[in-house]
Design a protein around this motif. Structure first.
Motif, PDB file in Angstrom:
ATOM      1  N   ARG A 107       0.961  -1.193  -0.080  1.00 41.76           N
ATOM      2  CA  ARG A 107      -0.009   0.054   0.042  1.00 41.76           C
ATOM      3  C   ARG A 107       0.773   1.323  -0.007  1.00 41.76           C
ATOM      4  N   GLN A 108       2.176   1.137   0.467  1.00 44.18           N
ATOM      5  CA  GLN A 108       2.847   2.433   0.663  1.00 44.18           C
ATOM      6  C   GLN A 108       2.925   3.041  -0.580  1.00 44.18           C
ATOM      7  N   PRO A 109       3.422   2.604  -1.666  1.00 52.13           N
ATOM      8  CA  PRO A 109       3.503   3.566  -3.131  1.00 52.13           C
ATOM      9  C   PRO A 109       2.449   4.254  -3.283  1.00 52.13           C
ATOM     10  N   LEU A 110       1.033   3.728  -2.862  1.00 51.05           N
ATOM     11  CA  LEU A 110      -0.002   4.760  -3.109  1.00 51.05           C
ATOM     12  C   LEU A 110       0.222   6.006  -2.390  1.00 51.05           C
ATOM     13  N   HIS A 111       0.828   5.972  -1.255  1.00 52.85           N
ATOM     14  CA  HIS A 111       0.730   7.295  -0.408  1.00 52.85           C
ATOM     15  C   HIS A 111       2.353   8.218  -0.907  1.00 52.85           C
ATOM     16  N   SER A 112       3.202   7.418  -1.599  1.00 47.38           N
ATOM     17  CA  SER A 112       4.507   7.842  -1.946  1.00 47.38           C
ATOM     18  C   SER A 112       4.413   8.596  -3.117  1.00 47.38           C
ATOM     19  N   TRP A 113       3.308   8.937  -3.746  1.00 49.30           N
ATOM     20  CA  TRP A 113       3.251   9.500  -5.184  1.00 49.30           C
ATOM     21  C   TRP A 113       4.178  10.805  -5.277  1.00 49.30           C
ATOM     22  N   TYR A 114       3.936  11.644  -4.170  1.00 52.15           N
ATOM     23  CA  TYR A 114       4.469  13.024  -3.986  1.00 52.15           C
ATOM     24  C   TYR A 114       5.777  13.017  -4.127  1.00 52.15           C
ATOM     25  N   ILE A 115       6.732  11.997  -3.873  1.00 54.90           N
ATOM     26  CA  ILE A 115       8.081  11.676  -3.862  1.00 54.90           C
ATOM     27  C   ILE A 115       8.688  11.935  -5.417  1.00 54.90           C
ATOM     28  N   ALA A 116       7.840  11.062  -6.428  1.00 53.45           N
ATOM     29  CA  ALA A 116       8.079  11.327  -7.747  1.00 53.45           C
ATOM     30  C   ALA A 116       7.537  12.645  -8.170  1.00 53.45           C
ATOM     31  N   TYR A 117       6.392  13.032  -7.836  1.00 47.34           N
ATOM     32  CA  TYR A 117       5.813  14.558  -8.109  1.00 47.34           C
ATOM     33  C   TYR A 117       6.981  15.544  -8.003  1.00 47.34           C
ATOM     34  N   ASN A 118       7.882  15.458  -6.824  1.00 45.35           N
ATOM     35  CA  ASN A 118       8.800  16.321  -6.479  1.00 45.35           C
ATOM     36  C   ASN A 118      10.090  16.272  -7.362  1.00 45.35           C
ATOM     37  N   GLN A 119      10.080  15.196  -7.930  1.00 48.14           N
ATOM     38  CA  GLN A 119      11.267  14.964  -9.039  1.00 48.14           C
ATOM     39  C   GLN A 119      10.986  15.758 -10.274  1.00 48.14           C
ATOM     40  N   VAL A 120      10.022  16.204 -10.705  1.00 49.63           N
ATOM     41  CA  VAL A 120       9.988  16.855 -11.830  1.00 49.63           C
ATOM     42  C   VAL A 120      10.388  18.362 -11.925  1.00 49.63           C
ATOM     43  N   PRO A 121      11.174  18.693 -12.511  1.00 50.73           N
ATOM     44  CA  PRO A 121      11.812  19.979 -12.453  1.00 50.73           C
ATOM     45  C   PRO A 121      10.564  21.327 -12.545  1.00 50.73           C
ATOM     46  N   GLY A 122      10.771  22.158 -11.875  1.00 51.11           N
ATOM     47  CA  GLY A 122       9.535  23.401 -11.920  1.00 51.11           C
ATOM     48  C   GLY A 122       8.198  22.878 -11.533  1.00 51.11           C
ATOM     49  N   LEU A 123       7.856  21.662 -11.628  1.00 61.06           N
ATOM     50  CA  LEU A 123       6.315  21.372 -11.131  1.00 61.06           C
ATOM     51  C   LEU A 123       5.988  21.430  -9.879  1.00 61.06           C
ATOM     52  N   ALA A 124       6.749  21.100  -8.845  1.00 60.55           N
ATOM     53  CA  ALA A 124       6.331  21.189  -7.643  1.00 60.55           C
ATOM     54  C   ALA A 124       6.699  22.628  -7.080  1.00 60.55           C
ATOM     55  N   GLU A 125       7.547  23.431  -7.469  1.00 62.83           N
ATOM     56  CA  GLU A 125       7.760  24.894  -7.368  1.00 62.83           C
ATOM     57  C   GLU A 125       6.693  25.593  -7.687  1.00 62.83           C
ATOM     58  N   ARG A 126       6.128  25.354  -8.983  1.00 62.51           N
ATOM     59  CA  ARG A 126       4.942  25.936  -9.462  1.00 62.51           C
ATOM     60  C   ARG A 126       3.650  25.814  -8.613  1.00 62.51           C
ATOM     61  N   SER A 127       3.399  24.556  -8.133  1.00 60.95           N
ATOM     62  CA  SER A 127       2.326  24.239  -7.488  1.00 60.95           C
ATOM     63  C   SER A 127       2.451  24.001  -6.207  1.00 60.95           C
ATOM     64  N   PHE A 128       3.450  24.781  -5.456  1.00 68.26           N
ATOM     65  CA  PHE A 128       3.626  24.210  -4.013  1.00 68.26           C
ATOM     66  C   PHE A 128       2.394  24.524  -3.136  1.00 68.26           C
ATOM     67  N   ALA A 129       1.947  25.609  -3.202  1.00 68.49           N
ATOM     68  CA  ALA A 129       0.739  25.904  -2.302  1.00 68.49           C
ATOM     69  C   ALA A 129      -0.349  24.765  -2.320  1.00 68.49           C
TER      70      ALA A 129
END
Length: 269
Positions: free
Chosen positions: A140-162
């Protein structure tokens, strides 16, 4: 609560402090996406027990500076934590307390035979090396850990941080009202430069600087985990021998401060 700055080789660090100035020291490290004010409910309880609690804003979180070396690896976080022992007036009684990324750092310091801390306390993230055995939580853990992959994408997490951080608080601690914490976070991560710094902790996970987080603790370590945590599966925490905190999600120090303080004080005694 007192505020002051200390200086590391790469940046200035803002520190919040509670408790008697001559009390034994607890260095308290916050996690993601959070600030040093995450300790505002637990620290006064520890202070009532005689402890001096010093909570630095970690590298990249204002009002601390963005480090000149742009290093957000566990190795760099461990070096900061070790340096805080001397900078904040630690002695042979001093304790290291961490939540989330602060817990990852605490676990890594506890694995270092040269740790200057007498005891270590980790909240919400057990030592990775201690998760031995089988539990359905592994599936089940991978279902919770999606944000780790999300944070790898350059610029994506910065733009959508809030959007990202509000969603994570809501998911990780169901039913907890994080409005005050998110307001503190907006002040601490006011722009894309700071957002890039904060999510770079996850990008540094892919480099060699992650190695200290993979070692086995060799010093006294207490691990606490909220029974309603939706960031890391409770089953994984059980594999690591974590002590459960009923009625708490991922941010257990905010949701159940009395229970957390009681367990920490008992461990330190």
């Amino acid at each position: 609560m007192r505020e002051y700055d200390v200086e590391l080789p790469t940046h200035i660090v803002r520190v919040l402090e509670w408790g008697p100035e001559d009390g034994p020291l607890i260095v308290a490290l916050h996690g993601f996406p959070d600030t040093a004010l995450t300790w505002r409910r637990v620290a006064p309880l520890l202070a009532d027990a005689g402890w001096r609690v010093a909570a630095p804003y970690l590298r990249g979180y204002a009002p601390s500076g963005i480090p000149t070396d742009r290093d957000y690896s566990v190795r760099a976080l461990v070096a900061d934590a070790v340096a805080f022992h001397a900078l904040l007036g630690g002695d042979e009684r001093t304790v290291l307390l961490g939540h989330d990324w602060g817990a990852i750092t605490t676990n890594a310091v506890a694995a270092d035979p040269a740790s200057p801390y007498a005891k270590h306390v980790a909240l919400a993230v057990p030592p990775l090396s201690a998760m031995h055995g089988w539990d359905p939580a592994l599936l089940r853990q991978p279902l919770h850990s999606w944000y780790i992959a999300y944070n790898q994408v350059p610029g994506l997490a910065e733009r959508s941080f809030a959007w990202l951080t509000a969603r994570l608080w809501r998911l990780w601690s169901p039913g907890y009202d994080a409005a005050e914490d998110l307001a503190h976070l907006r002040e601490s991560v006011p722009d894309r430069a700071h957002a890039k710094a904060v999510v770079s902790y996850y990008r540094a996970m892919l480099g060699p600087g992650i190695k200290p987080a993979l070692a086995d603790p060799v010093h006294p370590l207490l691990v606490l985990h909220g029974e309603e945590d939706r960031c890391m599966e409770v089953g994984l925490a059980r594999l690591a021998g974590a002590t459960p905190v009923p009625g708490a999600g991922h941010f257990l120090q905010l949701e159940r401060p009395e229970a957390v303080a009681e367990k920490v004080i008992g461990f330190l005694a």
